[in-house]
Design an enzyme around this catalytic site. Structure first.
Site, PDB file in Angstrom:
ATOM      1  N   HIS A  64       0.850  -1.189   0.000  1.00 30.86           N
ATOM      2  CA  HIS A  64       0.000   0.000   0.000  1.00 30.86           C
ATOM      3  C   HIS A  64       0.885   1.239   0.000  1.00 30.86           C
ATOM      4  O   HIS A  64       2.024   1.211   0.486  1.00 30.86           O
ATOM      5  CB  HIS A  64      -0.891   0.027   1.238  1.00 30.86           C
ATOM      6  N   GLU A  66       0.797   3.953   1.814  1.00 25.60           N
ATOM      7  CA  GLU A  66       1.212   4.414   3.139  1.00 25.60           C
ATOM      8  C   GLU A  66       2.318   3.552   3.723  1.00 25.60           C
ATOM      9  O   GLU A  66       3.276   4.077   4.313  1.00 25.60           O
ATOM     10  CB  GLU A  66       0.020   4.405   4.116  1.00 25.60           C
ATOM     11  N   CYS A  94      -6.870   2.397   4.955  1.00 26.90           N
ATOM     12  CA  CYS A  94      -7.549   1.170   5.370  1.00 26.90           C
ATOM     13  C   CYS A  94      -7.125   0.839   6.813  1.00 26.90           C
ATOM     14  O   CYS A  94      -6.298   1.541   7.402  1.00 26.90           O
ATOM     15  CB  CYS A  94      -7.158   0.014   4.439  1.00 26.90           C
ATOM     16  N   CYS A  97      -3.222   0.265   7.162  1.00 22.65           N
ATOM     17  CA  CYS A  97      -2.433   1.491   7.066  1.00 22.65           C
ATOM     18  C   CYS A  97      -2.703   2.418   8.248  1.00 22.65           C
ATOM     19  O   CYS A  97      -1.774   3.033   8.776  1.00 22.65           O
ATOM     20  CB  CYS A  97      -2.703   2.181   5.737  1.00 22.65           C
TER      21      CYS A  97
END
Length: 179
Positions: A64, A66, A94, A97
């Protein structure tokens, strides 16, 4: 009072500047055919971590935007604690993260648009500001919101179109082979 307004304007200018960079990162993801999410981490007015979504490319749940940016920023800082940093992300984080942001002790997160189906910074849950944790995050929402939202909508519209075209081609092949 006037100084506070000037400080607020400066913060808004910086938020806009760094969100534009997060959007550039999101566009990199889109070029790879990934969901266009981008992130930058700033320390002392310097970008020290950048990331964009690469889950399909890297075949990794952890890829991801992040998480990538946090990993890079931690290397630059030389510590897992990012206590004086600000994280800018184009889409609400999410649960994974948001948890990583809390664990990294990032004090401030600036988001582009919300994620009503899976967001954990105010939509479904608000992991970033749970009083039960030993760290809470100051959250700013809606910076360059329309642009962040438009990029995501454009991506998913294109993806649906591609899937529809693929289905039509497959149906044509199936119909031709039956003759």
């Amino acid at each position: 009072m006037q100084k506070t307004e000037m400080q607020k304007t400066e913060i808004e200018k910086k938020d806009d500047k760094y969100m534009r960079e997060a959007i550039r990162q999101a566009k990199k993801a889109m070029q790879l055919g990934e969901v266009p999410i981008g992130c930058v981490i700033v320390f002392e007015d310097r970008m020290i971590g950048r990331g964009y979504n690469r889950r399909n490319t890297d075949k990794s749940t952890l890829a991801h935007a992040e998480i990538t940016a946090i990993r890079k920023a931690s290397k630059v800082i030389g510590d897992w604690r990012l206590e004086e940093c600000t994280l800018y992300v184009t889409l609400e984080p999410c649960q994974m993260c948001a948890g990583a942001i809390v664990q990294a002790r990032i004090p401030r997160v600036v988001m582009g648009c919300m994620n009503p189906k899976a967001g954990c910074a105010g939509s479904i849950l608000n992991i970033l500001q749970m009083e039960e944790f030993n760290h809470q995050v100051d959250v700013t929402r809606g910076v360059r919101e329309e642009e962040c939202s438009r990029i995501l909508k454009s991506f998913f519209t294109g993806l649906r179109k591609q899937l529809k075209e693929k289905k039509v081609r497959e149906q044509l092949i199936t119909d031709t082979s039956k003759r």
